[in-house]
Structure formats: structure tokens, C-alpha cells
Scaffold this motif. Structure first.
Motif, short mmCIF file in Angstrom:
data_model
loop_
_atom_site.label_atom_id
_atom_site.label_comp_id
_atom_site.label_asym_id
_atom_site.label_seq_id
_atom_site.Cartn_x
_atom_site.Cartn_y
_atom_site.Cartn_z
N HIS A 43 48.26 38.81 45.70
CA HIS A 43 48.99 38.09 46.76
C HIS A 43 48.56 36.63 46.85
CE1 HIS A 43 50.70 41.69 49.14
NE2 HIS A 43 50.34 42.11 47.95
N GLU A 64 38.00 32.53 45.05
CA GLU A 64 37.79 33.98 44.90
C GLU A 64 36.30 34.27 44.78
OE1 GLU A 64 39.36 37.07 44.86
OE2 GLU A 64 37.31 37.72 44.40
N ASN A 72 41.72 44.95 45.50
CA ASN A 72 42.67 46.06 45.51
C ASN A 72 43.71 45.93 44.40
OD1 ASN A 72 41.33 47.16 47.63
ND2 ASN A 72 42.77 46.44 49.19
N THR A 73 43.94 44.69 43.98
CA THR A 73 44.90 44.49 42.89
C THR A 73 44.47 45.29 41.66
OG1 THR A 73 45.43 42.30 43.74
CG2 THR A 73 45.99 42.71 41.44
N ASN A 76 44.67 49.54 42.41
CA ASN A 76 45.80 50.30 42.95
C ASN A 76 46.51 51.10 41.87
OD1 ASN A 76 48.82 49.16 42.57
ND2 ASN A 76 47.34 47.53 42.27
N THR A 77 47.39 51.98 42.32
CA THR A 77 48.08 52.88 41.39
C THR A 77 49.45 52.35 40.98
OG1 THR A 77 48.75 54.10 43.35
CG2 THR A 77 46.89 54.98 42.14
N ILE A 79 52.41 51.54 42.12
CA ILE A 79 53.75 52.05 42.38
C ILE A 79 54.60 51.04 43.14
CG2 ILE A 79 55.02 53.82 43.67
CD1 ILE A 79 52.43 55.51 42.53
N VAL A 208 33.91 32.28 50.29
CA VAL A 208 34.05 31.55 51.55
C VAL A 208 33.14 32.21 52.59
CG1 VAL A 208 35.63 31.01 53.44
CG2 VAL A 208 36.37 30.74 51.07
N THR A 366 47.74 50.32 52.41
CA THR A 366 47.73 51.17 51.23
C THR A 366 48.88 50.86 50.28
OG1 THR A 366 49.13 52.77 52.37
CG2 THR A 366 46.77 53.04 52.61
N GLY A 368 50.52 47.44 49.30
CA GLY A 368 50.94 46.05 49.14
C GLY A 368 51.17 45.59 47.72
N PHE A 369 50.79 46.41 46.74
CA PHE A 369 50.96 45.93 45.36
C PHE A 369 52.42 45.65 45.07
CE2 PHE A 369 51.77 46.75 40.81
CZ PHE A 369 51.05 45.68 40.30
N LYS A 370 53.28 46.58 45.51
CA LYS A 370 54.72 46.46 45.27
C LYS A 370 55.28 45.17 45.87
CE LYS A 370 55.49 50.22 47.80
NZ LYS A 370 54.19 50.40 48.51
C1 LIG Z 1 43.35 53.19 45.41
C2 LIG Z 1 44.48 52.29 45.82
C3 LIG Z 1 45.78 52.60 45.43
C4 LIG Z 1 46.85 51.78 45.80
N1 LIG Z 1 48.09 52.07 45.32
C5 LIG Z 1 49.13 51.25 45.58
C6 LIG Z 1 50.41 51.52 45.00
O1 LIG Z 1 50.60 52.46 44.25
N2 LIG Z 1 51.44 50.68 45.32
C7 LIG Z 1 51.27 49.63 46.16
O2 LIG Z 1 52.24 48.93 46.43
N3 LIG Z 1 50.05 49.32 46.69
C8 LIG Z 1 48.97 50.11 46.43
N4 LIG Z 1 47.73 49.83 46.95
C9 LIG Z 1 47.58 48.69 47.86
C10 LIG Z 1 47.46 47.40 47.07
O3 LIG Z 1 46.44 47.51 46.11
C11 LIG Z 1 47.11 46.23 47.99
O4 LIG Z 1 47.92 46.21 49.14
C12 LIG Z 1 47.32 44.89 47.26
O5 LIG Z 1 46.85 44.95 45.93
C13 LIG Z 1 46.61 43.82 48.03
O6 LIG Z 1 46.59 42.63 47.27
P1 LIG Z 1 45.78 41.38 47.79
O7 LIG Z 1 45.94 40.33 46.78
O8 LIG Z 1 46.19 41.11 49.18
O9 LIG Z 1 44.28 41.94 47.90
P2 LIG Z 1 43.08 42.00 46.84
O10 LIG Z 1 43.56 42.28 45.46
O11 LIG Z 1 42.07 42.95 47.41
O12 LIG Z 1 42.55 40.54 46.87
C14 LIG Z 1 41.76 40.01 47.92
C15 LIG Z 1 40.71 39.16 47.29
O13 LIG Z 1 40.02 38.43 48.28
C16 LIG Z 1 38.71 38.25 47.83
N5 LIG Z 1 37.85 37.87 48.95
C17 LIG Z 1 37.52 38.61 50.03
N6 LIG Z 1 36.72 37.94 50.86
C18 LIG Z 1 36.52 36.72 50.30
C19 LIG Z 1 35.77 35.57 50.67
N7 LIG Z 1 35.05 35.53 51.81
N8 LIG Z 1 35.79 34.49 49.87
C20 LIG Z 1 36.52 34.51 48.71
N9 LIG Z 1 37.25 35.57 48.31
C21 LIG Z 1 37.25 36.67 49.09
C22 LIG Z 1 38.37 39.58 47.20
O14 LIG Z 1 37.28 39.47 46.31
C23 LIG Z 1 39.67 39.97 46.53
O15 LIG Z 1 39.72 39.63 45.16
C24 LIG Z 1 46.62 50.63 46.60
C25 LIG Z 1 45.32 50.31 46.99
C26 LIG Z 1 44.25 51.11 46.60
C27 LIG Z 1 42.86 50.74 46.99
#
Ligand SMILES: Cc1cc2nc3c(=O)[nH]c(=O)nc-3n(C[C@H](O)[C@H](O)[C@H](O)COP(=O)(O)OP(=O)(O)OC[C@H]3O[C@@H](n4cnc5c(N)ncnc54)[C@H](O)[C@@H]3O)c2cc1C
Ligand SMILES: [Zn+2]
Lengths: 416, 98
Positions: A43, A64, A72-73, A76-77, A79, A208, A366, A368-370
Motif C-alpha cells: 500500500h 521502511e 503483511n504484503t 498474505n495468501t 486472494i 520511524v 485481514t 487488504g492485499f486485494k
Molecule cells: C496470513 C495473512 C493472510 C492474508 N491474506 C490475504 C488475502 O488473501 N487477500 C487479501 O486481500 N489480503 C490478505 N491479507 C491482508 C493483507 O496482507 C494486508 O491487508 C495488506 O498486505 C496490507 O498491506 P500494507 O502495505 O498496508 O501493510 P504491510 O505490508 O504490513 O506494510 C507495512 C509496512 O510498514 C512498516 N512499518 C511499520 N512500522 C514502521 C515504522 N515505525 N517505521 C517504518 N516502517 C514501519 C512495516 O515494516 C511494513 O513493511 C492477509 C494477511 C495475512 C497476515
């Protein structure tokens, strides 16, 4: 950035693939950025890309704490679907779905988007009524969906036990043919490479630890590599969002829970679609490598330890064994957990805050990947214009005080 | 797998016997009619989501069916103490002043 193509592949073959350009730079932080994005998950990277591409804001850093796409990226699975119940959510996720369809071309990076269809099973009459209601709502919103009976489900997925002796009888399912999967790492890397090539600085291993304000407005972030000044700070930190909010004395309506998944040893292709069941809480697909990818539920209690509780994964695997008796003897290779940011209405928060220059995009929980491309796209607009994108507007943090919740517990029911 | 000591049953039991019921010590508004939207929202939806020491309610659903409180570390999952509703925790975070 040199473009990837059949020709570049061929050209590099001649030099034994030893001269490929680094996929992105590893820059030293500048003193000041127009926008600092905290969190280099899908995201955050998508936000950076659309800021640069659609709003011409290229003096941007993604900060990062670990490595890109390692949160979580990476866990995740994968989907993808857009069959959410309420208009607000359906429009947001459908916006994302449309972006998936052209994403590999747009990024010049193969994100392996595979629209192999998603089945949401119904095991009892109430499940079927809910499915009908949701599919009807989807179709009214122009989103593809069908209600299938057990026989049709069996035709699409021969592996699934749809017989009368099944422990969890299948009465039918909803079917979204455009749903499917995409390759999680490729999504992060594709957005990262495309953002980098537009001038965005990707600062890894930079955590951060504070958000600095000047006369009430945000003026930068404190990191383990020193202060980085910024006109705007956009937090996209999933399960760590409450910690970022605390840095400015804010609370969020978010609770962080571990969510687990596991994969099997790679086996021959047996499943060419995605099957999920809310009622028994388990879902499965097969990756191109051959692993069965199985998702479980969240731990009921909050937690920041990136592992989940054993009873949760046991419960899901027991259900999977009943639904797919043929896979009972397949061995599991790995199980892991990620920290997901759940909200009271199972919908995300894409919002300005009461602090000028500070924005949050979180609460994807749970599923947000999509939404990765769509979320980045509407959040970039929100940050660039200091005004919510029309699709993001209902997802403002204000809704927890005005009462305009977008309750997607049904459509977001099984954790994906 | 967590093991929780139910202060009513006086027994250490496995996590499956319990349900998690969220942050502890949230006081129900005394005069709900007079709350502003802001106060209602805060009461219903905003939680501290601490990383580290956390006070939380658990329900011994397959046991005595009573609620009690737990002080748990949300990173290491160590359980410091369990105590009855109405009692005050012995282990608290320095930052928790409210
Ligand atoms: C087991 C599992 C299965 C899932 N399956 C699905 C699925 O099938 N389909 C779907 O749509 N979604 C799924 N999800 C949800 C999906 O993974 C997340 O909603 C989505 O990937 C979130 O993306 P993001 O970029 O917001 O978060 P993240 O990828 O978690 O990125 C956040 C980043 O912020 C960084 N960060 C945190 N604090 C700090 C700081 N203080 N300073 C600097 N960096 C920091 C972290 O290191 C991390 O890299 C699943 C999640 C899990 C755990
Ligand atoms: Zn008890």
C-alpha cells in the motif's frame, strides 16, 4: 530504468544475464521531502507510485523499517475479489480490481495476476441467503457474481467434497470469475521499481520513531538514521498503525491481531480456483509453484508477536481436511503469522487527521492485499490534494464518531 | 497456546476453554444520555492496542462461565497475572496513567 520485454530478455541472455540493472536505487535520505510515506508494504509503495505518476509529486520517500514488502504484503495468501456487500466498499474494491486487470502492463512488471475465480461456499440455508443478498448487491453495483448450486460448484471444483456425506455439506456458493490471485512479492517489487524510476527514494532499514510537528502541523519524521523533514507524512503501517498514532498522541479504532497462513509441499496441479468458506473458516488455493496455500483466522486476542496460536491453525486444517479429503496426507511446509490491523466495522481507514499534513491509510485488517493498487491510488489523491478521493471519503476516521460505519463483517468474514 | 489461570476456578487451563473479551477496565458511561458523539465513539470503538503490557478481559466459557482480567504482554505473550473483576492489577505500564 530499462524496460523489461522479450527483447531485453533475449539481449541479456547473450551476456548470460550478468548485466541486469539493479531493480531500484539505494539512496541516502535527502534533507527534505514533499511527502514521506511511512511503511514500504504494497500500500505504501502503491501510494508513492501514484503520487509520482498521477499527481506529479516525485520528491517522495518511502521509509521502511525492514525491507520492502516484508510485512503483511509478504505474508498474505494473495486472494483478490471485489464482492463486498455495501456500496462504499464494493466501489473501492472494484476500483482496485480494475487496476489489477492492467497492472502488469502499467508497471512493466509481471505481477502474475491470475483471474481464476473465487468460490465463497454456503453450508447452510442462512449462508445461502446471505450469498444471494451479497451477489444481488454486487450485480446492482456492476460487479460480476453468480449464485451457484452444489452441482455447479462440484463442476468448477472437483476436488471439493460436495457429496451428501460431507462433514460440511456444500449447498452452493457465490462465484466471482474475475477474482483470483496475484503474486505478493511481485506486487511490492513492481510498485517499488516503478516508483523508484519516477524519482521516489526507497529508504529501507529506516524506522520511524517519532513524528515532529511545528506550530501544530507535521514537519517531518524522526528515524534511526536521523531527522527527515517532510511537508506531509502519510502512515501506511498496517498492524503498527496504533504505534504511529501514539507518536502524536492520537488513538485509532484499531486492534492488532496475529493472522496465520500455511503452505504445503509443492504438488501437481489439483486446484485451479480459490475456495473459501466463512462458516468453517478456511480457504485454499494452489500457487503456480504447486504449494497449497491455506489461510486461517485471526487470534481472538490482540498481539504483536508475528506468530499465531496453535488452536487457530489446527481448526482451519481440520476444516480443510474435511472439505478436501484428498489432501489429508499432504505435508505442510511452513506456517507463519502477520499482524493485521482490524477495525470495528471490518473496513479500512483512509483519512486525513486533525493534524495538518498527517494522513493514515490502515485498518485493512485481514483483507487488504486485494486493495493494494486501489488503496494506493485513492490515498495518493487524498494526500496530494489534501482532500479525500471520492471513493475514500466514506472511509474517513470520522465515521467512528458520526456512526456511519461500513459493516463488512459478512463479506470480509473469512480472513482474506 | 496460552495457559490461563482462572482466579475463580483456581486452575491453570488451556486457551481453548476461554474467550477473549477485549480491553479491560473500560468504564461504562454513567449518564449515557449526556454523552457527545465524540465520547460515544471513543467509548465504543477506540482502544489502546498496546504493544507490551495489556490489561484484558477473558471469559471462562467452558468452565465457570465467569469474566476475569489478565495482564499479558502482547509481544512475548507472557501472562503476568490474572485477577478477579473489581480488583486492580499489580503489574502496570509506566506510561499508563489514565
Ligand atoms: C496470513 C495473512 C493472510 C492474508 N491474506 C490475504 C488475502 O488473501 N487477500 C487479501 O486481500 N489480503 C490478505 N491479507 C491482508 C493483507 O496482507 C494486508 O491487508 C495488506 O498486505 C496490507 O498491506 P500494507 O502495505 O498496508 O501493510 P504491510 O505490508 O504490513 O506494510 C507495512 C509496512 O510498514 C512498516 N512499518 C511499520 N512500522 C514502521 C515504522 N515505525 N517505521 C517504518 N516502517 C514501519 C512495516 O515494516 C511494513 O513493511 C492477509 C494477511 C495475512 C497476515
Ligand atoms: Zn473459571
Amino acid at each position: 530504468m530499462s524496460r523489461y520485454s522479450v527483447f531485453s530478455l533475449f539481449r541479456h541472455a547473450l551476456s548470460h544475464h550478468e548485466n541486469w540493472q539493479k531493480v531500484w536505487r539505494n539512496p541516502t535520505p535527502k534533507d527534505v521531502y514533499d511527502v514521506v510515506i511511512v511503511g514500504g508494504g504494497g500500500h505504501g509503495l502503491a501510494t508513492a507510485y501514484y503520487l509520482a505518476k498521477e499527481h506529479g509529486i516525485t520528491n517522495v520517500a518511502v521509509v521502511e523499517k525492514g525491507y520492502l514488502g516484508g510485512g503483511n504484503t509478504a505474508r498474505n495468501t494473495t486472494i483478490l475479489r471485489s464482492n463486498y456487500l455495501w456500496d462504499e466498499a464494493a466501489h473501492l474494491f472494484e476500483h482496485s480490481m480494475k487496476l489489477w486487470e492492467g497492472l502488469s502492463q502499467d508497471l512493466n512488471y509481471n505481477v502474475m495476476y491470475s483471474p481464476r475465480g473465487v468460490l465463497n461456499l454456503g453450508h447452510n440455508l442462512q449462508d445461502m441467503r446471505d450469498i444471494e443478498r451479497r451477489v444481488n448487491a454486487n450485480r446492482l453495483n456492476g460487479i460480476d457474481g453468480e449464485v451457484l448450486n452444489a452441482k455447479q460448484v462440484q463442476e468448477i471444483c472437483p476436488l471439493l467434497d460436495c457429496s451428501e456425506r460431507a462433514r460440511y455439506p456444500v449447498l452452493g456458493a457465490s462465484w466471482q470469475a474475475r477474482g483470483g490471485v496475484a503474486r505478493h512479492d511481485a506486487v511490492a517489487w513492481g510498485f517499488a521499481r516503478a516508483a523508484d524510476s519516477l524519482g521516489v527514494d526507497l529508504l529501507q532499514q529506516t524506522e520511524v520513531v517519532g513524528i515532529r510537528r511545528h506550530e501544530g502541523a507535521v514537519c517531518g519524521v524522526e528515524t534511526n538514521r536521523g531527522f527527515i523533514a517532510a511537508k506531509k507524512v502519510a502512515c501506511v503501517t498496517a498492524g503498527s498503525s496504533s504505534l504511529l498514532a501514539k507518536m502524536v498522541g492520537m488513538e485509532l479504532p484499531i486492534e492488532s491481531h496475529p493472522l496465520q497462513a500455511c503452505v504445503s509441499e509443492p504438488i501437481k496441479p489439483i486446484l485451479d480456483t480459490v475456495v473459501m468458506s466463512n462458516a468453517v473458516h478456511g480457504y485454499m488455493s494452489q500457487s503456480d509453484k504447486g504449494d497449497l496455500v491455506i489461510g486461517a483466522g485471526i487470534d481472538s486476542y490482540t498481539g504483536y508477536g508475528q506468530r499465531g496460536s496453535f488452536p487457530v491453525i489446527e481448526h482451519t486444517l481440520a476444516a480443510i481436511c474435511e472439505m478436501f479429503p484428498d489432501v489429508r496426507r499432504v505435508r505442510m511446509n511452513r506456517a507463519w503469522g502477520g499482524i493485521v490491523d482490524t477495525t470495528p466495522d471490518a473496513s479500512p481507514i483512509i483519512s486525513k487527521t486533525h493534524i495538518p499534513g498527517l494522513y493514515f491509510n490502515c485498518g485493512w485488517g485481514t483483507g487488504g492485499f486485494k486493495a493494494t493498487p486501489g488503496s494506493g491510488n485513492v490515498f495518493a489523491h487524498t494526500v496530494a490534494k489534501d482532500e479525500p478521493h471520492p471513493l475514500a471519503k466514506p472511509f474517513s476516521i470520522d465515521r467512528f464518531h458520526s456512526g456511519h460505519l461500513i459493516d463488512e463483517h459478512g463479506a470480509a468474514g473469512v480472513a482474506h | 497456546m496460552l495457559h490461563l489461570f482462572c482466579p475463580y476456578c483456581q486452575e491453570l487451563r488451556e486457551e481453548n476453554e476461554f474467550h477473549y473479551r477485549g480491553q479491560a477496565h473500560i468504564v461504562r458511561p454513567k449518564d449515557p444520555e449526556s454523552l457527545s458523539d465524540k465520547e460515544w465513539g471513543d467509548y465504543l470503538f477506540f482502544r489502546n492496542n498496546s504493544k507490551g503490557i495489556h490489561h484484558e478481559m477473558w471469559y471462562h466459557v467452558s468452565g465457570c462461565r465467569r469474566f476475569f482480567n489478565v495482564t499479558r504482554n502482547t509481544v512475548t505473550y507472557e501472562i503476568y497475572e490474572t485477577y478477579k473483576i473489581g480488583e486492580t492489577p499489580a503489574v502496570t505500564d509506566k506510561e499508563e496513567t489514565e
